[in-house]
Design an enzyme around this catalytic site. Sequence first.
Site, mmCIF file in Angstrom:
data_model
loop_
_atom_site.group_PDB
_atom_site.id
_atom_site.type_symbol
_atom_site.label_atom_id
_atom_site.label_comp_id
_atom_site.label_asym_id
_atom_site.label_seq_id
_atom_site.Cartn_x
_atom_site.Cartn_y
_atom_site.Cartn_z
ATOM 1 N N LYS A 27 30.977 19.080 -44.908
ATOM 2 C CA LYS A 27 31.672 17.906 -45.440
ATOM 3 C C LYS A 27 32.751 17.388 -44.471
ATOM 4 C CE LYS A 27 30.791 19.221 -50.264
ATOM 5 N NZ LYS A 27 31.373 19.354 -51.629
ATOM 6 N N HIS A 51 28.292 21.760 -48.935
ATOM 7 C CA HIS A 51 27.402 21.574 -50.089
ATOM 8 C C HIS A 51 26.151 22.407 -49.865
ATOM 9 C CE1 HIS A 51 24.814 19.628 -53.108
ATOM 10 N NE2 HIS A 51 23.873 19.756 -52.182
ATOM 11 N N ARG A 81 24.068 29.642 -51.421
ATOM 12 C CA ARG A 81 25.090 29.498 -52.479
ATOM 13 C C ARG A 81 26.066 30.697 -52.438
ATOM 14 N NH1 ARG A 81 25.793 24.622 -55.135
ATOM 15 N NH2 ARG A 81 27.034 25.896 -56.559
ATOM 16 N N TYR A 136 24.806 12.189 -55.406
ATOM 17 C CA TYR A 136 25.562 12.898 -56.448
ATOM 18 C C TYR A 136 25.362 12.298 -57.836
ATOM 19 C CZ TYR A 136 28.093 15.957 -53.193
ATOM 20 O OH TYR A 136 28.430 16.931 -52.277
ATOM 21 N N GLU A 162 17.032 16.649 -52.546
ATOM 22 C CA GLU A 162 18.112 16.408 -51.582
ATOM 23 C C GLU A 162 17.592 16.394 -50.138
ATOM 24 O OE1 GLU A 162 21.029 19.386 -52.541
ATOM 25 O OE2 GLU A 162 21.479 18.453 -54.480
ATOM 26 N N PHE A 190 35.750 13.341 -61.574
ATOM 27 C CA PHE A 190 35.924 13.473 -60.123
ATOM 28 C C PHE A 190 34.890 12.685 -59.319
ATOM 29 C CE2 PHE A 190 33.365 17.065 -61.641
ATOM 30 C CZ PHE A 190 32.248 16.992 -60.824
ATOM 31 N N ASN A 245 36.008 20.992 -50.124
ATOM 32 C CA ASN A 245 35.572 22.385 -50.111
ATOM 33 C C ASN A 245 34.487 22.668 -49.069
ATOM 34 O OD1 ASN A 245 33.461 21.174 -51.399
ATOM 35 N ND2 ASN A 245 33.593 22.381 -53.284
HETATM 36 P P1 DAT Z 1 29.101 22.706 -56.005
HETATM 37 O O1 DAT Z 1 29.408 21.870 -54.782
HETATM 38 O O2 DAT Z 1 29.709 24.073 -55.914
HETATM 39 O O3 DAT Z 1 27.629 22.738 -56.343
HETATM 40 P P2 DAT Z 1 29.420 20.862 -58.244
HETATM 41 O O4 DAT Z 1 27.972 20.532 -58.058
HETATM 42 O O5 DAT Z 1 29.854 21.271 -59.610
HETATM 43 O O6 DAT Z 1 29.869 22.021 -57.233
HETATM 44 O O7 DAT Z 1 30.325 19.629 -57.808
HETATM 45 C C1 DAT Z 1 29.988 18.869 -56.661
HETATM 46 C C2 DAT Z 1 31.251 18.626 -55.862
HETATM 47 O O8 DAT Z 1 32.148 17.802 -56.633
HETATM 48 C C3 DAT Z 1 32.055 19.877 -55.537
HETATM 49 O O9 DAT Z 1 31.604 20.541 -54.393
HETATM 50 C C4 DAT Z 1 33.440 19.308 -55.343
HETATM 51 C C5 DAT Z 1 33.493 18.178 -56.364
HETATM 52 N N1 DAT Z 1 34.103 18.650 -57.624
HETATM 53 C C6 DAT Z 1 33.514 19.350 -58.603
HETATM 54 N N2 DAT Z 1 34.358 19.621 -59.600
HETATM 55 C C7 DAT Z 1 35.539 19.075 -59.231
HETATM 56 C C8 DAT Z 1 36.822 18.998 -59.828
HETATM 57 N N3 DAT Z 1 37.068 19.551 -61.018
HETATM 58 N N4 DAT Z 1 37.801 18.334 -59.148
HETATM 59 C C9 DAT Z 1 37.563 17.765 -57.949
HETATM 60 N N5 DAT Z 1 36.365 17.798 -57.328
HETATM 61 C C10 DAT Z 1 35.371 18.443 -57.959
HETATM 62 MG MG MG Z 2 26.357 21.206 -56.964
#
Ligand code: DAT
Ligand code: MG
Length: 140
Positions: free
Chosen positions: A11, A117, A87, A51, A128, A59, A114
């Site tokens: 990212k 992905h 993962r 997404y 994807e 978010f 973070n």
């Molecule tokens: P992951 O990337 O671990 O699969 P996810 O699919 O639940 O997590 O969410 C996609 C992305 O969205 C994640 O990497 C960061 C952002 N995100 C998720 N939850 C969030 C939150 N509570 N606040 C801010 N960003 C968030």
């Molecule tokens: Mg995810």
Amino acid sequence: MAVERTLSILKPDATGRNLTGAINTLIEKAGLRIVAQKRVVWTKAQAQKFYAEHKGRPFFDELCSFMTSGPIVVQVLQGKDAIATYRKLMGATNPDEAKRGTIRKRFAESKGRNSVHGSDSVASATREIALNFKSAEIVG
Ligand code: DAT
Ligand code: MG
């Protein structure tokens, strides 16, 4: 143990801190092979489509703005149980909850910024990968 492919994204917070090589080293040490890779900047429409499952979450807008704020490195990783293996290497979404040694524990700045992905299932990996690569761009 099936050989799988998964989509990885380094990212903008990671590319901005010049961490592509450091993260790729961890990926390769985990036994995954980088079989496709390119550095791109997504449009807002590309981020929103990628997404789409998160549309409506609080978010979502922040996530799409962040993912278009700078270069990303999109990759296809191949290996045994690649989806779960990656993962596990990534660690929890929130770096405060990520285990020691994971990419997110080492590098993530926050829940949003973070660093990486990774696809979460065979179905999402298929979707994807197809959104980001032509089959001829993947050399296994
Ligand atoms: P992951 O990337 O671990 O699969 P996810 O699919 O639940 O997590 O969410 C996609 C992305 O969205 C994640 O990497 C960061 C952002 N995100 C998720 N939850 C969030 C939150 N509570 N606040 C801010 N960003 C968030
Ligand atoms: Mg995810």
